[in-house]
Design a protein around this motif. Sequence first.
Motif, PDB file in Angstrom:
ATOM      1  N   THR A   1      11.662   3.357  -1.084  1.00  0.00           N
ATOM      2  CA  THR A   1      11.327   2.020  -0.590  1.00  0.00           C
ATOM      3  C   THR A   1       9.979   2.104   0.125  1.00  0.00           C
ATOM      4  O   THR A   1       9.571   3.192   0.558  1.00  0.00           O
ATOM      5  N   PRO A   2       9.286   0.986   0.282  1.00  0.00           N
ATOM      6  CA  PRO A   2       8.001   1.036   0.995  1.00  0.00           C
ATOM      7  C   PRO A   2       8.135   1.627   2.397  1.00  0.00           C
ATOM      8  O   PRO A   2       7.304   2.441   2.823  1.00  0.00           O
ATOM      9  N   GLU A   3       9.194   1.254   3.125  1.00  0.00           N
ATOM     10  CA  GLU A   3       9.378   1.750   4.493  1.00  0.00           C
ATOM     11  C   GLU A   3       9.633   3.257   4.520  1.00  0.00           C
ATOM     12  O   GLU A   3       9.054   3.976   5.325  1.00  0.00           O
ATOM     13  N   SER A   4      10.507   3.735   3.636  1.00  0.00           N
ATOM     14  CA  SER A   4      10.816   5.168   3.634  1.00  0.00           C
ATOM     15  C   SER A   4       9.629   5.986   3.140  1.00  0.00           C
ATOM     16  O   SER A   4       9.393   7.101   3.619  1.00  0.00           O
ATOM     17  N   ARG A   5       8.844   5.443   2.202  1.00  0.00           N
ATOM     18  CA  ARG A   5       7.638   6.160   1.755  1.00  0.00           C
ATOM     19  C   ARG A   5       6.595   6.201   2.872  1.00  0.00           C
ATOM     20  O   ARG A   5       5.898   7.197   3.032  1.00  0.00           O
ATOM     21  N   GLN A   6       6.491   5.126   3.642  1.00  0.00           N
ATOM     22  CA  GLN A   6       5.532   5.118   4.753  1.00  0.00           C
ATOM     23  C   GLN A   6       5.964   6.096   5.843  1.00  0.00           C
ATOM     24  O   GLN A   6       5.149   6.827   6.393  1.00  0.00           O
ATOM     25  N   ARG A   7       7.234   6.134   6.158  1.00  0.00           N
ATOM     26  CA  ARG A   7       7.754   7.003   7.223  1.00  0.00           C
ATOM     27  C   ARG A   7       7.705   8.472   6.810  1.00  0.00           C
ATOM     28  O   ARG A   7       7.303   9.326   7.581  1.00  0.00           O
TER      29      ARG A   7
ATOM     30  N   PHE B   1       9.262  11.548  -2.817  1.00  0.00           N
ATOM     31  CA  PHE B   1       8.726  10.194  -2.808  1.00  0.00           C
ATOM     32  C   PHE B   1       8.717   9.711  -4.255  1.00  0.00           C
ATOM     33  O   PHE B   1       8.142  10.367  -5.124  1.00  0.00           O
TER      34      PHE B   1
ATOM     35  N   PHE C   1       7.683   6.540  -6.678  1.00  0.00           N
ATOM     36  CA  PHE C   1       6.839   5.348  -6.728  1.00  0.00           C
ATOM     37  C   PHE C   1       7.213   4.513  -7.948  1.00  0.00           C
ATOM     38  O   PHE C   1       7.673   5.047  -8.960  1.00  0.00           O
TER      39      PHE C   1
ATOM     40  N   GLN D   1      -1.725   9.279  -6.405  1.00  0.00           N
ATOM     41  CA  GLN D   1      -1.080   9.145  -5.097  1.00  0.00           C
ATOM     42  C   GLN D   1      -1.909   9.874  -4.044  1.00  0.00           C
ATOM     43  O   GLN D   1      -2.525  10.899  -4.332  1.00  0.00           O
TER      44      GLN D   1
ATOM     45  N   PRO E   1       9.239  -1.578  -5.076  1.00  0.00           N
ATOM     46  CA  PRO E   1       7.770  -1.555  -4.973  1.00  0.00           C
ATOM     47  C   PRO E   1       7.263  -1.812  -3.558  1.00  0.00           C
ATOM     48  O   PRO E   1       7.882  -2.376  -2.751  1.00  0.00           O
TER      49      PRO E   1
END
Length: 174
Positions: free
Chosen positions: A67-73, A89, A91, A97, A174
Amino acid sequence: MHGLGAVLMLVSCQAAEARDRSFPPAGRKVKDVSAEDYVGPTLPRARVLLEDADGGLHRVDVEVAATPESRQRGLMWRRELPAGQGMLFVFPAEEVQSFWMRNTLISLDMIFINSAGQIVGIVERAEPRSRASRSVGVPGRYVLEVPGGWSQTVGLKRGGAVRFEGLEPIQVIP
């Protein structure tokens, strides 16, 4: 007077519309997923099998950031990552990347993997707490983070084969 009333009504409606679109909503705090005290949801788990240069197979049990949040964290604020564990990760599409280590406290290897299941590049021993961009400049759909130095220790090379177990039911957002 009729025209002035219409203008006031229009301005009032536009102001209300702008308030409705404001972010964050009044009185509501937005969560900062990069904050040290952020506690996110438990991530799904899977397994990654990587082939080394001599044909040996190495297993990594992973948390899946899809998810965007888990990829950011990512692995921010973690104080350790044992051998044989990591974060994958995932995508939505294959593209170049790029990662940084801003709030990451431990050295990591980043293994970039394409949709065909091949290692397209490895960033070894990424420096903790750095804002330097890390990329291999080749499109990929997955990035596996493991403890710094692990890739060299087990003999991973570009072009090595990768398989995933337990990834199918995980939805990529996404």
